[in-house]
Design an enzyme around this catalytic site. Structure first.
Site, PDB file in Angstrom:
ATOM      1  N   GLU A  98       0.842  -1.205   0.000  1.00  0.00           N
ATOM      2  CA  GLU A  98       0.000   0.000   0.000  1.00  0.00           C
ATOM      3  C   GLU A  98       0.877   1.255   0.000  1.00  0.00           C
ATOM      4  O   GLU A  98       2.097   1.192   0.197  1.00  0.00           O
ATOM      5  CB  GLU A  98      -0.914   0.012   1.218  1.00  0.00           C
ATOM      6  CG  GLU A  98      -0.149   0.063   2.520  1.00  0.00           C
ATOM      7  CD  GLU A  98      -0.786   0.958   3.557  1.00  0.00           C
ATOM      8  OE1 GLU A  98      -1.219   2.086   3.209  1.00  0.00           O
ATOM      9  OE2 GLU A  98      -0.835   0.546   4.725  1.00  0.00           O
TER      10      GLU A  98
ATOM     11  N   LYS B  42      -4.391  -1.285  14.245  1.00  0.00           N
ATOM     12  CA  LYS B  42      -3.714  -0.267  15.033  1.00  0.00           C
ATOM     13  C   LYS B  42      -4.353  -0.142  16.401  1.00  0.00           C
ATOM     14  O   LYS B  42      -5.568  -0.095  16.536  1.00  0.00           O
ATOM     15  CB  LYS B  42      -3.753   1.075  14.305  1.00  0.00           C
ATOM     16  CG  LYS B  42      -2.531   1.239  13.412  1.00  0.00           C
ATOM     17  CD  LYS B  42      -2.711   2.320  12.412  1.00  0.00           C
ATOM     18  CE  LYS B  42      -3.572   1.811  11.278  1.00  0.00           C
ATOM     19  NZ  LYS B  42      -3.728   2.762  10.204  1.00  0.00           N
TER      20      LYS B  42
HETATM   21  N1  PSU Z   1      -0.636   1.205   8.600  1.00  0.00           N
HETATM   22  C1  PSU Z   1       0.414   1.999   8.925  1.00  0.00           C
HETATM   23  N2  PSU Z   1       0.341   3.320   8.617  1.00  0.00           N
HETATM   24  C2  PSU Z   1      -0.736   3.840   7.921  1.00  0.00           C
HETATM   25  C3  PSU Z   1      -1.833   3.001   7.559  1.00  0.00           C
HETATM   26  C4  PSU Z   1      -1.721   1.685   7.931  1.00  0.00           C
HETATM   27  O1  PSU Z   1       1.382   1.546   9.519  1.00  0.00           O
HETATM   28  O2  PSU Z   1      -0.713   5.013   7.622  1.00  0.00           O
HETATM   29  C5  PSU Z   1      -3.032   3.531   6.743  1.00  0.00           C
HETATM   30  C6  PSU Z   1      -3.530   2.378   5.863  1.00  0.00           C
HETATM   31  O3  PSU Z   1      -3.418   2.768   4.521  1.00  0.00           O
HETATM   32  C7  PSU Z   1      -4.977   2.191   6.243  1.00  0.00           C
HETATM   33  C8  PSU Z   1      -5.347   3.571   6.660  1.00  0.00           C
HETATM   34  O4  PSU Z   1      -5.752   1.662   5.187  1.00  0.00           O
HETATM   35  O5  PSU Z   1      -4.193   4.001   7.408  1.00  0.00           O
HETATM   36  C9  PSU Z   1      -6.646   3.580   7.453  1.00  0.00           C
HETATM   37  O6  PSU Z   1      -7.217   4.847   7.403  1.00  0.00           O
HETATM   38  P1  PSU Z   1      -8.747   5.065   7.853  1.00  0.00           P
HETATM   39  O7  PSU Z   1      -8.791   4.676   9.298  1.00  0.00           O
HETATM   40  O8  PSU Z   1      -9.022   6.530   7.620  1.00  0.00           O
HETATM   41  O9  PSU Z   1      -9.579   4.157   6.992  1.00  0.00           O
END
Ligand code: PSU
Ligand code: MN
Length: 306
Positions: free
Chosen positions: A24, A156
């Site tokens: 990603e 996370k």
């Molecule tokens: N994992 C990481 N750093 C990030 C992300 C994931 O270590 O920045 C990103 C991923 O791309 C994930 C996104 O899909 O954060 C989720 O964002 P949201 O909660 O707005 O969907």
């Protein structure tokens, strides 16, 4: 989508039916500060190559979906001034605005669906947030509907983990602990919550995914790979930091797409860089495991075809 641009490496790998791992790019555009973001992007690609697979970093450049970036493109993405954070619903916006952006877990999975890539590595998936009542990451929706193997270090820890796991259960997404029963929580190897299956090798994961899909399901298999022990931060140490950052986000009225980047950055400040070191270590670890899974998947497909 007909307008997909594949790098020469990815084209070659696809023609020869070699293992490919998608990566990603929101982690590059929004997840990490410069210059660590570019370094990490390169290191992840190298980790995939060293395990014998082809890396395909997914991103939008000038409104074009790229599957695999060359060195110049990677550098450009990492230094882009105002990149978009691109989930599935943002595809139309970036295409029409001819903009650049990093794809989230969900955005990358949608791209993989079009490109036919089955294995994907990320850091931590998005999930159900703690601080607002209806912030549920589109990552969960993508996991529910796109059949691939997604390697992460759990969700996370800034999220409501029990609610995130309940959602995954409702949506028929198996959560596989790699060598563990305890769902990892990104910075920490543990969460105190159960995974739905514990598996010990890439071969077992491939066999499991095949059985899952042959049961007629279209959901992903989520592989949760704990952060390497040397860089892990105990849950008890992370929890007060996360509480503090979450409270600040609420007070500042941070919402929507900005929540995740804000929290990651604030937690990094509060831990004096320790959380970022864990973040980098787990990303590399996941790229490595994903490459081994991609190889095992190809071997198993060949055996089936023979
Ligand atoms: N994992 C990481 N750093 C990030 C992300 C994931 O270590 O920045 C990103 C991923 O791309 C994930 C996104 O899909 O954060 C989720 O964002 P949201 O909660 O707005 O969907
Ligand atoms: Mn969100």
């Amino acid at each position: 989508m007909d307008d997909i641009y594949k790098s020469s490496d990815v084209n070659r790998a696809m023609r020869a039916n070699l293992p490919i791992v998608a990566l990603e790019s929101t982690v590059i555009t929004h997840g990490l500060p410069r210059p660590q973001n570019l370094q990490l992007a390169r290191d992840m690609e190298r980790a995939v190559r060293e395990e014998g697979a082809t890396a395909a970093t997914v991103a939008f450049l000038d409104g074009q979906l790229h599957i695999g970036l060359n060195e110049n493109e990677l550098e450009r993405l990492a230094n882009e001034k105002e990149p978009h954070k691109v989930g599935p619903r943002d595809f139309a916006t970036v295409i029409i605005e001819e903009a650049c952006g990093g794809t989230t877990v969900a955005g990358t999975m949608l791209a993989c669906k079009h490109a036919g890539i089955k294995v994907f590595a990320t850091g931590g998936i998005g999930g159900v947030h703690r601080e607002s009542s209806f912030d549920i990451s589109a990552d969960l929706q993508a996991l529910a509907t796109i059949p691939m193997i997604v390697v992460c270090a759990g969700a996370k820890a800034i999220l409501d983990l029990p609610a995130t796991l309940e959602y995954l259960e409702t949506m028929n997404v198996p959560v596989v602990g790699y060598g563990t029963d305890d769902f990892p929580s990104f910075y920490s190897r543990e969460s105190g919550l159960d995974v739905s299956a514990k598996l010990e090798s890439p071969e077992e994961i491939v066999e499991f995914a095949r059985a899952h899909w042959s049961a007629g399901l279209q959901s992903a298999v989520l592989v949760a790979n704990p952060v390497p022990a040397g860089e892990a931060i105990p849950k008890s140490e992370m929890e007060p930091v996360i509480e503090k950052a979450s409270k600040e986000a609420k007070e500042k009225g941070i919402h929507g797409q900005e929540v995740t980047p804000f929290l990651l950055q604030r937690i990094n400040e509060l831990t004096k860089g320790k959380s970022m070191r864990a973040n980098l270590a787990l990303l590399l670890n996941n790229a490595q495991l994903a490459a081994r899974i991609a190889r095992a998947l190809r071997t198993s497909e060949r055996r089936k075809a023979a």
